[in-house]
Each structure stands twice: as C-alpha cells, then as structure tokens.
Design a protein around this motif. Structure first.
Motif, short mmCIF file in Angstrom:
data_model
loop_
_atom_site.label_atom_id
_atom_site.label_comp_id
_atom_site.label_asym_id
_atom_site.label_seq_id
_atom_site.Cartn_x
_atom_site.Cartn_y
_atom_site.Cartn_z
N PHE A 73 -6.57 8.04 -4.86
CA PHE A 73 -6.81 9.39 -4.35
C PHE A 73 -5.75 9.84 -3.35
O PHE A 73 -5.68 11.03 -3.02
N LYS A 74 -4.90 8.94 -2.88
CA LYS A 74 -4.02 9.26 -1.74
C LYS A 74 -3.03 10.38 -2.04
O LYS A 74 -2.60 11.08 -1.13
N ASN A 75 -2.66 10.58 -3.31
CA ASN A 75 -1.70 11.63 -3.66
C ASN A 75 -2.37 12.90 -4.19
O ASN A 75 -1.69 13.78 -4.72
N LEU A 76 -3.67 12.99 -4.03
CA LEU A 76 -4.40 14.11 -4.62
C LEU A 76 -4.88 15.13 -3.59
O LEU A 76 -5.62 16.05 -3.94
N LEU A 77 -4.46 14.98 -2.33
CA LEU A 77 -4.93 15.91 -1.30
C LEU A 77 -4.50 17.33 -1.61
O LEU A 77 -5.29 18.28 -1.51
N GLY A 78 -3.23 17.51 -2.01
CA GLY A 78 -2.75 18.85 -2.34
C GLY A 78 -3.48 19.46 -3.51
O GLY A 78 -3.85 20.64 -3.49
#
Length: 267
Positions: A73-78
């Motif tokens: 999930f770490k790269n899905l904030l945007g």
C-alpha cells in the motif's frame, strides 16, 4: 457501559489494560506504531490502518498499517487521494459522522458493488479487503485520526462495532494527552532556547514538571488569579513559584519573564 451492551466487563478491562500501557508515550508516531502492534489482540481484523487526515478532511496526509500490508500500500497514497470520493462512507457524506460513531462500509455499499468501485480496483484489491469499519477517535490540532479495520471475509458484527468504538474512545483520550505533551515539549524547548540566549549561564534543567505547567499556563490568556483558580492553588503560591522560576532562570523580574513568554508566543 449502557451504550456498549454487547461488551462484558472482562472485555472492557482487557481493552483498558492494553490502552493504558500507551498513555505514557511521548509522541504520536510512537502511539501509532504501538497501537497497530497491540490492537490486533483486542479486535480481530486483517488490515488495520491509522490514517492521518487533514483537519478539513480534504485529503489523506499519511498513514500507518500493520504488516504485511505496509509494503503493497505504500505507493498508493496518491491514487487513494485521487479516488477517495468513491469510498462508500465518503460518497454517502458520512466521513465527518465517524467522529460520533463507527461506520461500516457495507451499510453504504454491498460487497459485490464495492468490487466494481474504482477505489477497490485501484487500491483495496491490493489489501484483499472486502469489509471495513471506520471511526475518527480524535481531532487534533494538525490532523484528524481516522482508524479503519479491514477484513477479507465475514462482515463486522454489532459487537465488533462496539469493541471498535470502545477502543476508539480510549485512543482519543490518549492521543489528545500525547499531543498536549508534544506541544508542551515544543513550547518548553523554545522557551529554553530563548532564555539560554538571554542568560547563557542559565540552568533550565533545574525546572520541574510543575514549573513547566505553570509557565505553559502563563502562555495562555488570563490573570494570575485565573491561573491560581485553574491550577487549584493560592494566588500567593503562584507568585512564590513564579519568583522561584525567575531566580533559577536568571531573570531579574516578572517583566523579563513575561517578555520571554511573549517572544515564545510570537514563535
């Protein structure tokens, strides 16, 4: 306990024991990590997420999750922020209401329909999350903490909702306590820096917790009579303690102390 009819006294005591162990933590970051590590022992869920929303709930600032969900999930904030309007609770205009009670995703959108939701396709499928509880336990100065518990299978029951709400109430009180402690520490460090610059030889370490509390109260509006009332001490005790503080800080009079505090407020 009337509002938590499905919780036994033993359940509540277990939660209280777990949460009380977090009350002495110094920072919100420490609280996040500790809460995610220990909360699984009091509420069964797969993915547990601590979300820091902007105060106006316009975007998700950052988050922490339990393992093994941090990496996927770490790269899905945007992407999440782009698609957040599709979240069933948010689409129903109920995110603000999570400050008052626990909201269940399935109360607003069925599992089958959620699988067709762009938010599920782009984000939640990475978590394999089909059901969710959401709750805002605390509104702090720079954020709103919104907790979400996610499950792969079996929707959350009313009892789960009560457990989650009870945990959230405890966390809300603790997070506000930790925030006050952080603010106090920042103010104290700023005051120490100002006084150190004013009187290089000062020994600020000689001041204790009661002194810090009194100086912090001086940063707020009000007279010394108000301070005495708030701290439940006599007015002459306030004056004596302030005199002692001035002496240890190397300040000559109350005016110098107020000048230091005024400078601190400007910062």
């Amino acid at each position: 306990m009337q509002r938590f009819r499905d919780l036994s006294t033993a359940n509540c005591r277990k939660i209280d024991r777990t949460m009380m162990g977090m009350s002495n933590l110094e920072t919100l970051d420490e609280l996040e990590v500790r809460f995610l590590a220990e909360s699984s022992t009091i509420l069964p869920a797969d993915c547990m997420c601590w979300n820091n929303w902007s105060p106006d709930l316009s975007y998700l600032m950052n988050f922490k999750m339990n393992e093994p969900y941090t990496r996927p999930f770490k790269n899905l904030l945007g992407v999440f922020n782009e698609l957040v309007a599709h979240h069933p609770v948010i689409a129903a205009g109920q995110l603000l209401a999570t400050s008052e009670g626990v909201k269940r995703l399935s109360d607003f959108e069925s599992y089958r329909r959620f699988r067709e939701n762009p938010l599920f396709r782009e984000v939640y499928r990475h978590l394999d999350s089909n059901y969710q509880l959401a709750y805002t336990p605390s509104v702090l100065q720079d954020r709103r903490i919104v907790l979400t518990w996610n499950r792969r299978a079996l929707d959350f029951t009313e009892r789960d909702r009560e457990i989650f709400h009870f945990i959230g109430l405890r966390l809300g009180a603790i997070s506000q306590l930790v925030e006050k402690r952080q603010i106090l520490e920042r103010n104290w460090q700023a005051l120490c820096g100002f006084v150190d610059a004013l009187v290089p030889a000062v020994h600020v370490s000689s001041l204790g917790a009661h002194d810090v509390k009194l100086l912090t109260r001086l940063l707020q509006p009000g007279t010394r009579n108000d301070i005495a009332t708030d701290l439940r001490i006599r007015r002459d005790s306030v004056d004596k303690r302030l005199g002692s503080i001035r002496e240890r800080l190397g300040l000559e009079n109350h005016h110098q102390l107020l000048s230091a505090l005024t400078e601190l407020k400007k910062r």
